[in-house]
Design a protein around this motif. Structure first.
Motif, PDB file in Angstrom:
ATOM      1  N   TRP A  75      -2.056  14.984  -6.605  1.00 31.19           N
ATOM      2  CA  TRP A  75      -0.914  14.056  -6.651  1.00 31.19           C
ATOM      3  C   TRP A  75      -0.223  14.216  -7.999  1.00 31.19           C
ATOM      4  O   TRP A  75      -0.722  14.735  -8.866  1.00 31.19           O
ATOM      5  CB  TRP A  75      -1.557  12.693  -6.466  1.00 31.19           C
ATOM      6  N   GLU A  77       0.839  -1.247   0.126  1.00 28.54           N
ATOM      7  CA  GLU A  77      -0.090   0.145   0.129  1.00 28.54           C
ATOM      8  C   GLU A  77       0.979   1.314  -0.032  1.00 28.54           C
ATOM      9  O   GLU A  77       1.850   1.049   0.369  1.00 28.54           O
ATOM     10  CB  GLU A  77      -0.921  -0.189   1.314  1.00 28.54           C
ATOM     11  N   VAL A  95      -1.613  10.237   6.211  1.00 27.44           N
ATOM     12  CA  VAL A  95      -2.281   9.531   5.513  1.00 27.44           C
ATOM     13  C   VAL A  95      -2.692   9.976   3.976  1.00 27.44           C
ATOM     14  O   VAL A  95      -3.125  10.944   3.888  1.00 27.44           O
ATOM     15  CB  VAL A  95      -3.755   9.437   6.389  1.00 27.44           C
ATOM     16  N   PRO A  96      -2.559   9.122   3.090  1.00 25.37           N
ATOM     17  CA  PRO A  96      -2.743   9.494   1.778  1.00 25.37           C
ATOM     18  C   PRO A  96      -4.193  10.053   1.362  1.00 25.37           C
ATOM     19  O   PRO A  96      -4.276  10.931   0.462  1.00 25.37           O
ATOM     20  CB  PRO A  96      -2.650   8.217   0.930  1.00 25.37           C
ATOM     21  N   ARG A  97      -5.197   9.706   1.894  1.00 28.80           N
ATOM     22  CA  ARG A  97      -6.571  10.239   1.566  1.00 28.80           C
ATOM     23  C   ARG A  97      -6.683  11.691   2.007  1.00 28.80           C
ATOM     24  O   ARG A  97      -7.726  12.166   1.534  1.00 28.80           O
ATOM     25  CB  ARG A  97      -7.668   9.095   2.122  1.00 28.80           C
ATOM     26  N   ASP A  98      -5.884  11.989   2.839  1.00 29.42           N
ATOM     27  CA  ASP A  98      -6.134  13.424   3.265  1.00 29.42           C
ATOM     28  C   ASP A  98      -5.310  14.401   2.225  1.00 29.42           C
ATOM     29  O   ASP A  98      -5.497  15.728   2.599  1.00 29.42           O
ATOM     30  CB  ASP A  98      -5.480  13.549   4.854  1.00 29.42           C
ATOM     31  N   GLN A 154      -5.203  16.133  -1.534  1.00 31.42           N
ATOM     32  CA  GLN A 154      -6.102  16.145  -2.789  1.00 31.42           C
ATOM     33  C   GLN A 154      -5.393  16.078  -4.091  1.00 31.42           C
ATOM     34  O   GLN A 154      -6.152  15.663  -5.000  1.00 31.42           O
ATOM     35  CB  GLN A 154      -6.754  17.444  -2.604  1.00 31.42           C
TER      36      GLN A 154
END
Length: 125
Positions: free
Chosen positions: A115, A44, A108-111, A113
């Motif tokens: 990339w 991951e 945390v990657p999902r935080d 927006q």
């Protein structure tokens, strides 16, 4: 449109160094905390480091503390990741990401927006 472009990856021997760069276009980095993440094959995506929008606050994953240094130059719209004492387990695709925060929300990657497309880092003899 927000765009981030990573560069500086490559093949390096264990114990070597690389400096990754993250260039922003279409927006001003001043308003964003910037994180570096990495993803190894079959694993991951994980957080590596993050820097607040002013550059006054940084954090690092335990696995890279004391070896990696994050920095930013808002005048140049750039963020850097200096990686020293590289190990084979650092091999991964490295991504930078922007989050609209004053301080880093964590790793945390999902935080985050926006990339970049990533740059490959391979540590091998």
């Amino acid at each position: 449109q927000l765009q981030l472009v990573e560069s500086g990856g490559g093949l390096v021997q264990p114990g070597g160094s690389l400096r990754l760069s993250c260039a922003a276009s279409g927006f001003t980095l001043d308003y964003y905390a910037i994180g570096w993440f990495r993803q190894a094959p079959g694993k991951e995506r994980e957080g590596v480091s993050c820097i607040s929008k002013s550059g006054g606050s940084t954090n690092y994953a335990d696995s890279v503390k004391g070896r990696f240094t994050i920095s930013r130059d808002n005048a140049k719209n750039m963020v850097y990741l200096q990686m020293n004492s590289l190990k084979p387990e650092d091999t991964a695709i490295y991504y930078c990401a922007a989050g609209r925060y004053v301080y880093c929300p964590g790793l945390v990657p999902r935080d985050f927006q926006s990339w970049g497309q990533g740059t490959q880092v391979t540590v091998s003899s």
